[in-house]
Design a protein around this motif. Structure first.
Motif, PDB file in Angstrom:
ATOM      1  N   THR A 134       3.430  -5.485  -2.027  1.00 48.04           N
ATOM      2  CA  THR A 134       4.057  -6.617  -1.136  1.00 48.04           C
ATOM      3  C   THR A 134       3.370  -7.384  -0.232  1.00 48.04           C
ATOM      4  OG1 THR A 134       6.040  -5.101  -1.515  1.00 48.04           O
ATOM      5  CG2 THR A 134       6.218  -7.008   0.288  1.00 48.04           C
ATOM      6  N   GLY A 135       3.331  -8.640  -0.361  1.00 49.59           N
ATOM      7  CA  GLY A 135       2.695  -9.425   0.641  1.00 49.59           C
ATOM      8  C   GLY A 135       1.073  -9.809   0.255  1.00 49.59           C
ATOM      9  N   HIS A 136       0.878  -9.250  -0.852  1.00 56.12           N
ATOM     10  CA  HIS A 136      -0.712  -9.494  -1.570  1.00 56.12           C
ATOM     11  C   HIS A 136      -0.538 -10.412  -2.384  1.00 56.12           C
ATOM     12  CE1 HIS A 136      -1.609  -5.757   0.691  1.00 56.12           C
ATOM     13  NE2 HIS A 136      -2.657  -6.019   0.530  1.00 56.12           N
ATOM     14  N   GLU A 137      -1.656 -11.215  -2.687  1.00 54.35           N
ATOM     15  CA  GLU A 137      -1.568 -12.320  -3.672  1.00 54.35           C
ATOM     16  C   GLU A 137      -1.702 -11.477  -5.137  1.00 54.35           C
ATOM     17  OE1 GLU A 137      -4.847 -15.539  -5.539  1.00 54.35           O
ATOM     18  OE2 GLU A 137      -5.182 -14.709  -3.621  1.00 54.35           O
ATOM     19  N   ASN A 172      -1.343  -7.655  -5.671  1.00 52.60           N
ATOM     20  CA  ASN A 172      -2.568  -6.778  -5.562  1.00 52.60           C
ATOM     21  C   ASN A 172      -2.884  -6.134  -7.183  1.00 52.60           C
ATOM     22  OD1 ASN A 172      -4.669  -5.615  -4.463  1.00 52.60           O
ATOM     23  ND2 ASN A 172      -3.332  -3.993  -3.630  1.00 52.60           N
ATOM     24  N   TRP A 202      12.611  -4.605  -4.071  1.00 51.53           N
ATOM     25  CA  TRP A 202      11.890  -3.624  -3.556  1.00 51.53           C
ATOM     26  C   TRP A 202      12.142  -2.267  -3.826  1.00 51.53           C
ATOM     27  CZ3 TRP A 202      11.998   0.447  -0.032  1.00 51.53           C
ATOM     28  CH2 TRP A 202      10.815   1.025   0.205  1.00 51.53           C
ATOM     29  N   LYS A 204      -1.018   0.875   5.348  1.00 54.81           N
ATOM     30  CA  LYS A 204      -0.172  -0.304   5.932  1.00 54.81           C
ATOM     31  C   LYS A 204       1.025  -0.424   5.020  1.00 54.81           C
ATOM     32  CE  LYS A 204      -4.233  -1.867   8.346  1.00 54.81           C
ATOM     33  NZ  LYS A 204      -5.332  -3.093   8.216  1.00 54.81           N
ATOM     34  N   SER A 205       1.183   0.157   3.916  1.00 54.86           N
ATOM     35  CA  SER A 205       2.020  -0.307   3.073  1.00 54.86           C
ATOM     36  C   SER A 205       3.213   0.588   3.238  1.00 54.86           C
ATOM     37  CB  SER A 205       1.719  -0.168   1.482  1.00 54.86           C
ATOM     38  OG  SER A 205       2.806   0.051   0.485  1.00 54.86           O
TER      39      SER A 205
END
Length: 102
Positions: A11-14, A17, A50, A75-76
């Protein structure tokens, strides 16, 4: 054949991931592991909530002999939950890049 589940930030990664997951998956396959890769779930079921991905991931985690964590897992929200489950169930956890036992 031993089975390993990949865990890490999406989540939040281009591109969620996915390239990092696929690279790690290939590395573990060359070591002789069957790999359960969450990126495959993301490709197969795009646009889900999610919680859908987490439920699928936890099922795969429970089917694995070990877990390999990608950089940034700490951090995930999802990966930290997966690591907590693995620790509670005494499933070995490895660094996905180095293969070191954590």
């Amino acid at each position: 054949m031993r089975t390993i589940y990949l865990s890490g930030p999406m989540t939040g990664h281009e591109n969620f991931n996915i390239p990092a997951f696929d690279k790690a998956a290939e590395s573990w396959r060359t070591k002789g592991y069957a790999v359960l890769n969450p990126a495959d779930t993301a490709r197969t079921y795009p646009g889900k909530e999610w919680s859908f991905y987490m439920k699928h991931g936890i099922r795969n985690l429970l089917a694995a002999d070990a877990v390999a964590v990608l950089p940034g897992w700490e951090k995930s929200k999802g990966a930290t939950l997966e690591v907590q489950i693995a620790r509670a169930l005494q499933i070995p956890i490895y660094d996905a890049l180095t293969g070191d036992l954590l």
